[in-house]
Structures are given as C-alpha cells and as structure tokens.
Design a protein around this motif. Structure first.
Motif, short mmCIF file in Angstrom:
data_model
loop_
_atom_site.label_atom_id
_atom_site.label_comp_id
_atom_site.label_asym_id
_atom_site.label_seq_id
_atom_site.Cartn_x
_atom_site.Cartn_y
_atom_site.Cartn_z
N THR A 82 16.20 40.58 86.33
CA THR A 82 17.23 40.25 85.43
C THR A 82 17.40 38.66 85.32
O THR A 82 18.43 38.06 84.56
N GLY A 83 16.65 38.05 85.89
CA GLY A 83 16.56 36.53 85.87
C GLY A 83 17.36 35.84 86.93
O GLY A 83 17.45 34.40 86.80
N ASN A 84 17.55 36.58 87.84
CA ASN A 84 18.43 36.04 89.17
C ASN A 84 17.58 34.93 90.26
O ASN A 84 16.58 35.54 90.58
N ALA A 85 17.85 33.65 89.95
CA ALA A 85 16.73 32.91 90.74
C ALA A 85 16.90 33.10 92.41
O ALA A 85 15.69 32.87 93.03
N THR A 86 17.94 33.24 92.80
CA THR A 86 17.99 33.44 94.14
C THR A 86 17.30 34.88 94.57
O THR A 86 16.28 34.88 95.63
N ALA A 87 17.11 35.91 93.91
CA ALA A 87 16.46 37.13 93.99
C ALA A 87 14.82 36.79 94.05
O ALA A 87 14.15 37.16 94.72
N THR B 281 26.12 44.35 112.15
CA THR B 281 25.15 44.14 111.14
C THR B 281 24.44 45.33 110.38
O THR B 281 24.47 45.24 108.82
N GLU B 282 24.28 46.11 111.13
CA GLU B 282 23.63 47.53 110.44
C GLU B 282 24.80 48.24 109.64
O GLU B 282 24.25 48.78 108.59
N ALA B 283 25.90 48.28 110.34
CA ALA B 283 26.99 49.04 109.70
C ALA B 283 27.54 48.42 108.37
O ALA B 283 27.85 48.85 107.47
N ALA B 284 27.61 46.98 108.33
CA ALA B 284 27.68 45.99 107.26
C ALA B 284 26.85 46.60 106.14
O ALA B 284 26.94 46.79 105.07
N ARG B 285 25.44 46.46 106.70
CA ARG B 285 24.23 46.86 105.64
C ARG B 285 24.54 48.40 104.91
O ARG B 285 24.53 48.16 103.79
N ASP B 286 24.93 49.20 105.63
CA ASP B 286 25.28 50.49 105.09
C ASP B 286 26.29 50.52 104.07
O ASP B 286 26.35 51.20 103.13
N GLN B 287 27.51 49.81 104.29
CA GLN B 287 28.30 49.56 103.55
C GLN B 287 28.26 48.96 102.22
O GLN B 287 28.51 49.45 100.90
N PHE B 288 27.43 48.06 102.12
CA PHE B 288 26.82 47.17 101.24
C PHE B 288 25.87 48.32 100.38
O PHE B 288 26.10 48.21 99.04
N ALA B 289 25.08 49.07 100.86
CA ALA B 289 24.36 50.15 100.35
C ALA B 289 25.14 51.08 99.39
O ALA B 289 24.94 51.33 98.25
N GLU B 290 26.45 51.60 99.83
CA GLU B 290 27.33 52.26 99.17
C GLU B 290 27.84 51.67 98.14
O GLU B 290 28.21 52.12 97.01
N ALA B 291 28.23 50.29 98.26
CA ALA B 291 28.80 49.58 97.23
C ALA B 291 28.19 49.36 96.07
O ALA B 291 28.19 49.34 94.92
N MET B 292 26.73 49.15 96.47
CA MET B 292 25.73 48.79 95.19
C MET B 292 25.36 50.14 94.52
O MET B 292 25.39 50.49 93.39
N ARG B 293 25.45 51.27 95.31
CA ARG B 293 25.31 52.85 94.86
C ARG B 293 26.43 52.96 93.64
O ARG B 293 26.37 53.53 92.62
N LEU B 294 27.67 52.61 94.09
CA LEU B 294 28.85 52.68 93.18
C LEU B 294 28.77 51.72 91.99
O LEU B 294 29.44 51.89 90.98
N ASP B 295 28.45 50.61 92.20
CA ASP B 295 28.25 50.02 91.04
C ASP B 295 27.00 48.60 91.06
O ASP B 295 26.77 47.77 91.53
N PRO B 296 25.92 49.82 90.48
CA PRO B 296 24.38 49.16 90.54
C PRO B 296 24.42 47.90 89.82
O PRO B 296 23.37 47.03 89.89
N LYS B 297 25.24 47.28 88.96
CA LYS B 297 25.13 46.18 88.10
C LYS B 297 25.58 44.93 88.95
O LYS B 297 25.52 43.77 88.51
N GLU C 238 25.07 42.46 90.98
CA GLU C 238 23.96 41.61 91.47
C GLU C 238 24.25 41.31 93.14
O GLU C 238 23.48 40.81 93.92
N HIS C 239 25.27 40.57 93.13
CA HIS C 239 26.01 39.68 94.14
C HIS C 239 25.97 40.94 95.70
O HIS C 239 25.42 40.67 96.54
N VAL C 240 26.38 42.07 95.22
CA VAL C 240 26.34 43.03 96.32
C VAL C 240 24.79 43.53 96.55
O VAL C 240 24.33 43.67 97.63
N ALA C 241 24.19 43.65 95.52
CA ALA C 241 22.76 43.89 95.63
C ALA C 241 21.71 43.09 96.57
O ALA C 241 21.01 43.22 97.62
#
Length: 606
Positions: free
Chosen positions: A119-124, A72-88, A90-93
């Motif tokens: 941004t209007g995202n209801a889930t967030a 889980t923690e390793a997956a979290r860190d990879q999502f962090a890098e993906a969000m850094r590379l593509d801040p827009k 929202e699914h990754v964020a």
C-alpha cells in the motif's frame, strides 16, 4: 408552566444519557488507566468486548494495556482481532506484525509486512526487507553449497527451514524430504514435512508424514504430530503409505500388525511381525519363563518387563499376550489389560482363546460408557404357597473420574396369586406391592464392597394407582474362600448387609443381613454335571419403626448350584429356614414360621 419546564428538563436529561452499551465498562477502564491501575482496566475492557463485539478500538486499547503489564502474546492476539475487525487499519496491522515477530511467529509477521508494504507504507517495506533479505541470501547460499555437495544433510535442512520461513513451500517440501532420506533417524523432519504439506492443503501426503512422525519418535515430536493429524484413528492404507515413507519404523509397523489382528487379518499381521523380527534385535529366550514366574509370585513390575521383552522377541506368542493381560489386570490398568486380552483371544489354541475371551468380555463391559444390567429372580415360597417374581433393568452412565454413576431403572415386583400384601419377609430390596417401579438415581463406585445409592421414581401398581417412590441406602457384599466360580472347591463364607430407606412404607428404614457359611464341591464330586455349594443360612432383619413383619431372624440349610454347560450367571437355590419374629405386637401369623424357598437367579450385562 412549571410542569412544562419539568418535562423539558427530564427529556433533556434522558437525551443526554449515553446509549453505548459498553459505555459504563469503558468509562471504568479509562479511569483505571489514568490511575495506572492496569489490572482493573484490563478486566473492564474484557467486560466491554461482548457488549460491543464489532468495535476494533476496544481490542486495540486492551492490547496496549496488556503490553504495559508485559502480556506480549495476549496483546498480540488482541491486535489480531482488531485487525480482523478493521483490515484497513494499517497501524494495527503493523503492531500485530511486530508482535508476531517478537513472539517467534516470523512467517506470519513477514506475510503481514508484505501485504501492508504494497500500500506504500515505508515502515512495513523496511520491516519486510529486514526479514526477507537474510532469508533470500541464506537460500541462495545453501543452494550454492548443494551444487558442490548434493548429499550435504545440513545444507538440505537449512535450505528447507529458510524456504518455509519465506513461504516457498514447494522448495521447503523438496529439501525436508531430501534431508529425511539422508537421515531417517531424524523423525522431527517428518513433522516439519507434514506441517508444510498441510499448509499447502496436501492433506493425504501430510497425514502420511505426520503418522510416521507420531510413532516411534521422541515424545515431543510424536505429540506435536498427533495434534496435527485428524482426530479419527488411521486407516490401514494410511499405515501402509507411512511405512513406504518410513520403512524402518518398528513402532509404526507393530501398530499396523495389531490393527490387522484386531480385524482378523492374521496373515497380514504375521507378515508385519516377521518383518519386525528380521530387523529388530532379539531378546533373551528366557524372558517368557521369567515373566510367567514373576507373575505367579506377584512381582508384577518384573513380570511386565520380562513379558514385554518376550513379546518383542515373538510378537505372535498369544500366551505371552494373555499373561500381559493378567499382569495389567492385577495392576488395575484395565484399559491396557483389555487390549492384551483382545489380542490373545485370537489365539489358535482353544484354551488360550477361551480364557482370554472370558477375561476380555468381563473387563470390556465394565469399561463401557453405558452399561445395562438385567436380572430376574423368580422364587417359590412354601410358607405363602405362592411364586414371587422380582426383576430389574438398569442402565448406568460411567464417566471418567466420577465417583458416582447416574442411572435409570425399571423394577418389576409381584406374586402370581396376589395373596401377599407385603414381601418384607423376603428382603428389603424387594419391598413393594405388585407393581412396576420406574426411577432414576445415583450410585457410588463400589469401595471395599460397599455401595451407596439413591433413586426417585413412580410405582405403578398392576391394579392402576401411581405412587411416588423414593428409596436408597448402603449395600455391603463380601465373599471369603472358595466361592462358586469355575474350578473352585473348599470352604467359603459370604455376607450381604443392606440398609434401605423406602418412602412408600411409612418412610421406614430397614437393616437386612444375609450370611452363609459352607462348602463348595468340585465339579467331579457332584458327577461333573453341575457345580454345587452346601451351606447354612444366618439371616436377620430389623427396621426403624418396629413393624412385626420387618423384625425377624431365620436360620437353616441351603443348596446352591449351577450347571456347567449353562451361563455362569444362571444359579439355582433351595433354602429351608426356621424363622422367629422379634416383634409380635399386631402379628397375626404367630411368633415362628417355616419356609422352603426354591429360586432361580439369572443376570445379564451389556
């Protein structure tokens, strides 16, 4: 026509090949995923990342795969890098925020949900509300409690924690500090305070709280506070500010006192020690005597216990500091011993200061990362009617936990008249013609008096030629009884055995043994001006090639002495020996020889 068809087919084949540098690894990863071989897929994704470092999709697919195997923690860190590379994205964020929440990084999770909901995202928006509502309600509830009970410690602590989680840093700082004032024994609150202040970029205030938390607290708190502090050692004013915040911190105050001592501020140190003495409980007045007696009898653990108690009782007793230095030295904890010797050498008592200073300099030089030793041994030989001069400068690198030490060296060897082709009758460590030898090598850490070494270099003859020089071997040295040290007297014995390989003398290997047995006189027995030894020499040399000049024995009396007012490493020697060659084939000098050697030895280490 057939050639044209072949050319077109080849061009189409080349054009159809993938140009993506990560294609091969990604193909392997997705094949492994279809086969549910997740470990192989993870490895392939990891190899693909450097080949396409700016592609967030690889990070995202790796993160989902890591989740399948429970990382889980390793997956979290990879999502962090993906969000850094593509801040827009929202699914990754959102994926990253949920994993932050699951791994107890809830402040960060709240921040991400807050950004995405705008941004209007209801889930967030729903996730943010689920986190924020309990925080809002808890803060309001504890504020009402404090209105009724301003000195309620639990209310201040709970309110500070909730405010920190809700990113209300000013409110968190206010109530962490109030909670600390109510319970100054809870130094983990200083860690919390320092952490929030650091997040607010209030570095000076943060360092004050963290410095206080890093001294005198439970080990976990102290370790976490130390990690947040700057890597440098704190300044005096920072200790003073920390003591204003935490005046009852004895460990913090004691360290400031030692810092003053190290800087020569004896008056300031005594003020701090006096404050400690006024507030800290006293220990037994017999602790010093018990510590000294335990040290004398070899009960080192008991000695440390009693001496440390005596130091707590009287922090400016320099004799106790000196004894603590010797106790740690005998226990082979030289770093701690150096610290105590350094404190003790500031004693107002000249004898204590002198003894501590000698011990400090002896140990401190041995603990340096780079250590340079220079020695010189000029000697007159009646047999050759010549003065020989031998010298070496050597700088070695001492690395923690290494069993070998790299070094560079410069040797100077020769004689005043240039009349002797070989100095082999003196000893293998001096084997050379008139030359300077520049080299580099490795030497082992001494073990029970034994050292191994090897070096490679160039021998530069004083007449001009340059010759490769390779040498190495084993050296053993051991002394017994009363050696030539300050205050020693009585019988003694010494042995030095060297096995040396030298390339420049036909790749010869020599074994050389020097042995002395005799008596060390008291300084007063020799008039007090110098310290002397009278002894008998028993020396032998043999070599692998059977060369006459390298096979002989010699014996005879010797005298060695040093003047008390001169450096202890300055030694004078006179030896009269009768020698006998063991190999006489090709020997032009006859089977026997007599030699009187007068030498001066001096060494310096920095």
């Amino acid at each position: 026509m057939p050639r044209l068809i072949l050319f077109l087919a080849t061009a189409l084949a080349i054009a159809g090949q993938p140009t993506d540098p990560a294609y091969g690894q990604l193909e392997t990863a997705y094949q492994a995923l279809r086969a549910k071989d997740y470990d192989r897929a993870i490895q392939a994704f990891q190899r693909a990342i450097p080949l396409a470092a700016d592609r967030s999709s690889i990070r995202k697919d790796l993160a989902y795969t890591l989740l399948k195997v429970g990382e889980t923690e390793a997956a979290r860190d990879q999502f962090a890098e993906a969000m850094r590379l593509d801040p827009k994205d929202e699914h990754v964020a959102l994926e990253y925020a949920f994993l932050c929440y699951d791994t107890r990084q809830r402040v960060l999770a709240r921040r991400i949900f807050d950004r995405v909901r705008k941004t209007g995202n209801a889930t967030a928006a729903q996730a943010f509300e689920n986190i924020d509502r309990p925080l809002r309600e808890g803060i309001a509830r504890w504020k009402r409690v404090l209105e009724q009970s301003p000195d309620n410690f639990s209310a201040h602590e709970e309110l500070a924690q909730l405010a920190e989680q809700r990113d209300e840093s000013v409110l968190a700082v206010e109530h962490y500090e109030k909670a600390w004032r109510l319970r100054p024994d809870r130094r983990e609150l200083l860690l919390d305070l320092g952490r929030v202040l650091k997040g607010e970029n209030r570095e000076a205030e943060a360092n004050t709280a963290l410095l206080a938390a890093s001294r005198g607290a439970e080990p976990r708190v102290a370790e976490e506070a130390q990690e947040l502090l700057p890597k440098r050692y704190p300044y005096v004013y920072e200790f003073q500010e920390a003591l204003k915040l935490d005046p009852s911190n004895v460990e913090l105050r004691r360290e400031l006192a030692y810092l003053h001592l190290a800087m020569g501020n004896r008056g300031d140190a005594e003020k701090q020690f006096q404050t400690i003495g006024e507030h800290a409980p006293k220990t037994s007045t017999d602790a010093k005597q018990l510590g000294a007696k335990s040290l004398e009898q070899g009960y080192l653990k008991d000695a440390l216990k009693y001496l440390q108690a005596a130091h707590e009782d009287d922090p400016v007793d320099f004799d106790v500091m000196l004894k603590l230095g010797w106790a740690y030295n005998v226990l082979k904890d030289d770093e701690e011993a150096v610290r105590w010797f350094n404190l003790a050498r500031r004693s107002p008592d000249p004898a204590t200061a002198a003894e501590a200073s000698r011990a400090y300099h002896n140990l401190e030089s041995a603990l340096r990362r780079f250590r340079t030793t220079v020695w010189a041994f000029p000697m007159f030989s009646s047999r050759w009617h010549d003065v020989f001069a031998y010298a070496q400068a050597k700088t070695e690198l001492r690395l923690p936990h290494w069993r070998v030490r790299p070094y560079v060296t410069l040797r100077l060897i020769g004689d005043s008249r240039g009349a002797v082709e070989l100095a082999g009758t003196i000893g293998p460590q001096y084997l050379s013609e008139r030359s300077a030898i520049v080299g580099a090598g490795l030497a082992t850490i001494p073990w029970h008096g034994t050292t191994g070494w090897f070096e490679a270099g160039e021998s530069i003859s004083y007449s001009g030629p340059v010759t490769p020089d390779y040498r190495g071997g084993l050296a053993f040295a051991k002394g017994f009884g009363n050696l030539l040290a300050r205050g020693a007297h009585g019988g003694f014995a010494e042995t030095n055995v060297d096995g040396v390989f030298v390339s420049r003398f036909s790749n010869d290997t020599l074994l050389y043994s020097q042995n002395r047995i005799g008596y060390t006189f008291r300084e007063t027995e020799t008039g007090g001006a110098f310290h002397a030894q009278l002894y008998w020499n028993w020396n032998a040399t043999v070599d692998a090639l059977g060369q006459y000049w390298a096979n002989y024995v010699e014996t005879g009396p010797g005298l060695r002495f040093r003047f008390e007012r001169m450096p202890s490493s300055l030694l004078f020697s006179v030896n009269a020996v009768r020698g006998f060659y063991l190999v006489n084939q090709g020997n032009p000098r006859g089977p026997n020889f007599n030699d009187v050697r007068v030498g001066i030895w001096y060494a310096l280490t920095r």
